[in-house]
Design an enzyme around this catalytic site. Structure first.
Site, PDB file in Angstrom:
ATOM      1  N   LYS A 189       0.858  -1.382  -0.015  1.00 27.26           N
ATOM      2  CA  LYS A 189       0.164   0.305  -0.283  1.00 27.26           C
ATOM      3  C   LYS A 189       1.005   1.070   0.004  1.00 27.26           C
ATOM      4  O   LYS A 189       0.630   2.192  -0.158  1.00 27.26           O
ATOM      5  CB  LYS A 189      -0.852   0.151   0.924  1.00 27.26           C
ATOM      6  CG  LYS A 189      -0.438  -0.061   2.315  1.00 27.26           C
ATOM      7  CD  LYS A 189       0.454   1.154   3.022  1.00 27.26           C
ATOM      8  CE  LYS A 189       0.557   0.841   4.379  1.00 27.26           C
ATOM      9  NZ  LYS A 189       0.999   1.962   4.987  1.00 27.26           N
ATOM     10  N   THR A 246      -3.372   5.225   4.195  1.00 23.90           N
ATOM     11  CA  THR A 246      -1.700   5.534   3.983  1.00 23.90           C
ATOM     12  C   THR A 246      -1.912   6.443   2.995  1.00 23.90           C
ATOM     13  O   THR A 246      -0.945   7.058   2.424  1.00 23.90           O
ATOM     14  CB  THR A 246      -1.286   4.329   3.053  1.00 23.90           C
ATOM     15  OG1 THR A 246      -1.049   3.906   4.532  1.00 23.90           O
ATOM     16  CG2 THR A 246       0.162   5.120   3.261  1.00 23.90           C
TER      17      THR A 246
END
Length: 337
Positions: A189, A246
């Site tokens: 990610k 994120t």
């Protein structure tokens, strides 16, 4: 009450030390830099990482690895993923076989393409291990903001052991046996978050970011399937949950670095301005090479790799992604119809 050693005094190691201390455990934290360790011990603040958070007096702070490991029930590995092998090699003779290890770093080793659990299994195969991952900014955990993560281990008892130790009124922990999926979700990610940041730096909007995130989780899942992960993991906290936080938060070092690159800064300039480890930079190289190894199409990862390591213009990367061959959104399903 457990005796716990936290190996690594960055933002995440510091935040988890506070959490574990609040949970009434005895905690010592190791900071590699002797000067920084002395300063944190004296001021009870980690100015480099979490300057506005007070570290409780009962948390021990040291630059001595032996001290932080000795007589501990649990060791928390909170060093950057690229430093895990060296750190464990430095202290493997100090670690007893009955000490449980939990890794909280997110990355893939560049040279070997190994996940952290595989590195630990090479160096300390006798120790029980778990990985703790999920959407969890240290800045928020340190301030007791409600957060939910996953404890993953192939051993059910170990996963529950970590769950019991970390669980609190503001830190909820689920268990998951899929170590591969949880580690891949946590590491990859960061690559997509760099892309989301670049998009922001270029001045693009929410549409673009939503596309990057959605297609990004497809790429992560595609590689995960080839590597033996459970697909349902990527729909959970360690997958889409961590990706969302994120890619959208300014707490994210990866997004901040991406923004700077999108604004025209070089990779080195971006890292210097962020001032902390940007895990996604090294992980981009590892992921790019994993995609080649497993023959998996990962167009977003490929473009980010070329921007970071081959000097490709970010605007050309956007055009390449938009003008790729026409596809069915759900390619695997479409092939079977």
């Amino acid at each position: 009450m457990k005796n716990i050693g936290v190996i690594g005094g960055g933002s995440w190691g510091t935040a988890l030390s506070i959490l574990l201390s609040n949970n009434k455990h005895n905690v010592d934290v190791w900071i590699r830099d002797k000067v920084q360790a002395k300063q944190v011990e004296k001021t009870r603040k980690n100015d480099k990482y979490l300057s506005d958070v007070l570290i409780p007096e009962q948390i021990g702070v040291t630059d001595d690895l032996e001290k932080v490991i000795y007589n501990k029930d649990l060791l928390v590995l909170a060093v950057p993923s690229h430093a895990v092998r060296q750190t464990l090699n430095n202290c493997k003779n100090l670690i007893m076989k009955d000490q449980v290890l939990v890794n909280v770093a997110k990355g893939i080793e560049n040279d070997t393409l190994l996940r952290v659990s595989q590195i630990i299994d090479e160096i300390l195969p006798q120790n029980q291990f778990a990985v703790l991952s999920g959407p969890s900014h240290a800045e928020e955990v340190a301030k007791n903001m409600p957060t939910t993560v996953v404890s993953a281990s192939e051993d059910k008892k170990t996963a529950k052991y970590i769950q019991d130790i970390f669980m609190s009124t503001y830190f909820r922990v689920y268990t998951n046996p899929d170590v591969i999926g949880v580690e891949l979700g946590g590491a990859l990610k960061n690559v997509i978050a760099l892309g989301a940041g670049i998009s922001d730096g270029l001045g693009y909007g929410d549409n673009t970011k939503a596309a990057l995130m959605t297609r990004g989780i497809i790429e992560i899942s595609r590689l995960g399937a080839k590597m033996g992960a459970d697909m349902s993991t990527f729909a959970g906290l360690a997958g889409i949950g961590d990706l969302i936080v994120t890619c959208t938060s300014m707490h994210s070092r990866n997004r901040r670095a991406g923004i700077l690159i999108g604004q025209g800064k070089t990779l080195d300039e971006a890292v210097e301005l962020v001032g902390m480890v940007v895990e996604g930079i090294k992980t981009t190289m590892s992921t790019y090479n994993l995609a080649k190894k497993y023959n998996v199409k990962m167009p977003i990862t490929k473009e980010i790799y070329q921007v970071l390591y081959e000097g490709k213009d970010v605007n050309n990367s956007v055009v390449n992604l938009m003008l790729r061959d026409k596809k069915h959104e759900l390619e695997d399903i479409a092939k079977n119809r």
